[in-house]
Design an enzyme around this catalytic site. Structure first.
Site, PDB file in Angstrom:
ATOM      1  N   CYS A 169       2.488  80.792  83.611  1.00 42.99           N
ATOM      2  CA  CYS A 169       1.658  80.394  82.540  1.00 42.99           C
ATOM      3  C   CYS A 169       0.674  80.352  82.680  1.00 42.99           C
ATOM      4  CB  CYS A 169       2.522  79.652  81.362  1.00 42.99           C
ATOM      5  SG  CYS A 169       2.104  77.983  81.229  1.00 42.99           S
ATOM      6  N   CYS A 186     -20.976  84.856  76.205  1.00 42.28           N
ATOM      7  CA  CYS A 186     -21.848  86.108  76.242  1.00 42.28           C
ATOM      8  C   CYS A 186     -23.046  86.036  76.220  1.00 42.28           C
ATOM      9  CB  CYS A 186     -21.550  86.976  75.454  1.00 42.28           C
ATOM     10  SG  CYS A 186     -19.051  87.729  76.077  1.00 42.28           S
TER      11      CYS A 186
HETATM   12 ZN   LIG Z   1       2.976  77.205  83.331  1.00 42.08          ZN
END
Ligand SMILES: [Zn+2]
Length: 338
Positions: A169, A186
């Site tokens: 993840c 940015c």
């Molecule tokens: Zn994870």
């Protein structure tokens, strides 16, 4: 061939999609969170590809400096002071009226993220906030909805698919939150449009692959530098001890989550309505008119006082032009006072 299938005929000819894949796209529900440079490219691509239902969530309104890279917006949107989610919905409905497109003007936070993505087949990241990505990562793993991370700045960017139960993840690769001001934005580093365009194109391609059930979806972190014309793939592995993979959703559970946020690229501070209740822009306008210059629009109210500019939305959220968070809080308390 009838009109609707003719619309998608060139894509159906592509064997990895075919008519079965097209049908699956039409039955899919995708949530695009953030409608800036990445989100506009993702949304326009998926709307044109015939994803059946698309929700576009964004908290900002359109400014001239967005037009350099946020492809679906134009000068009329800036003049009309439209929120990005509203303008995106209007423009994209004119592109494809056969699908369902819903723009939602809101700040994504722990109070609403699960409701916003519930029932979706896929979440697309068009965000500019590391913390909000961690929140989306929590919601994705908790609800079992895949999401596609994307980020771009300067001439480079990255993307990665997060498939709950199958891939590492976002927090596997980012164990710690960077301290604020440490990441380039940015605002500080600048950005050339092809960088977000190519990242958003990779995200959109992976989205189509996931939605049609392709077996060769990416499990790598992909990094691209458009100036150098370089694409690099990194193998990533799950991190032992990753809290999110162990079911600890620290960002979703942060009940005292940030109410005040400096906004990337805008020299502004956002303040959320602490009560979470709606405000009447009409009432607020009549209260503020004696104090300064008020411009009221369909979706927001702009207030100028002592060279300070504030924009207030119907959910009580305000964006205040300053870099000073404590000044922003005091202006909010003084003039909006919710
Ligand atoms: Zn994870």
């Amino acid at each position: 061939m009838d009109g609707e299938m003719d619309r998608y005929s060139r894509q159906v000819l592509f064997p990895e999609i075919g008519s079965e894949g097209q049908k699956r796209l039409g039955e899919s529900f995708v949530v695009v969170i953030g409608c800036g440079a990445l989100g506009t490219v993702i949304a326009t691509t998926l709307v044109r590809a015939g994803v059946g239902r698309i929700r576009i969530v964004d908290r900002d309104f359109i400014e001239y400096h967005n037009l350099q890279r946020q492809v679906i917006f134009d000068e009329n949107d800036v003049r009309s002071q439209l929120p990005k989610a509203v303008a995106a919905e209007r423009h994209l409905k004119a592109v494809n009226s056969s699908i369902e497109i819903e723009g939602v003007v809101t700040d994504v936070n722990y109070t609403n993220v699960e409701r916003l993505v519930e029932g979706a087949d896929l979440i697309l990241d068009g965000l500019d906030s590391f913390e909000t990505r961690c929140l989306v990562n929590d919601a994705s793993l908790k609800l079992g909805i895949p999401w596609i991370y994307g980020g771009a700045i300067s001439s480079y960017g990255m993307t990665m698919n997060v498939i709950p139960g199958e891939t590492p993840c976002f927090r596997c690769i980012h164990p710690k939150l960077p301290s604020s001001g440490m990441l380039p934005t940015c605002d500080t580093a600048g950005v050339i449009a092809p960088a977000p365009f190519i990242i958003a194109s990779l995200q959109s391609t992976e989205a189509i692959k996931l939605l049609v059930g392709a077996e060769d979806v990416s499990r790598d972190l992909i990094s691209v530098d458009v100036w150098q014309a370089e694409l690099t793939r990194f193998k990533i592995t799950a991190r032992p001890g990753c809290p999110t993979c162990q079911g600890k959703f620290e960002f979703l559970e942060a009940r005292s989550g940030t109410r005040t946020t400096s906004l990337c690229g805008q020299n502004s501070v956002q303040i959320l309505n602490p009560e979470g209740s709606a405000v009447s822009l009409d009432e607020l306008a009549s209260r503020l008119r004696p104090l300064g210059e008020v411009s009221q629009y369909e979706f927001m109210l702009r207030f100028l006082v002592d060279d300070r500019e504030m924009v207030v939305f119907p959910d009580g959220r305000a964006i205040i032009k300053t870099n000073d968070e404590s000044l922003a809080r005091s202006l909010y308390a003084k003039y909006i006072g919710i």
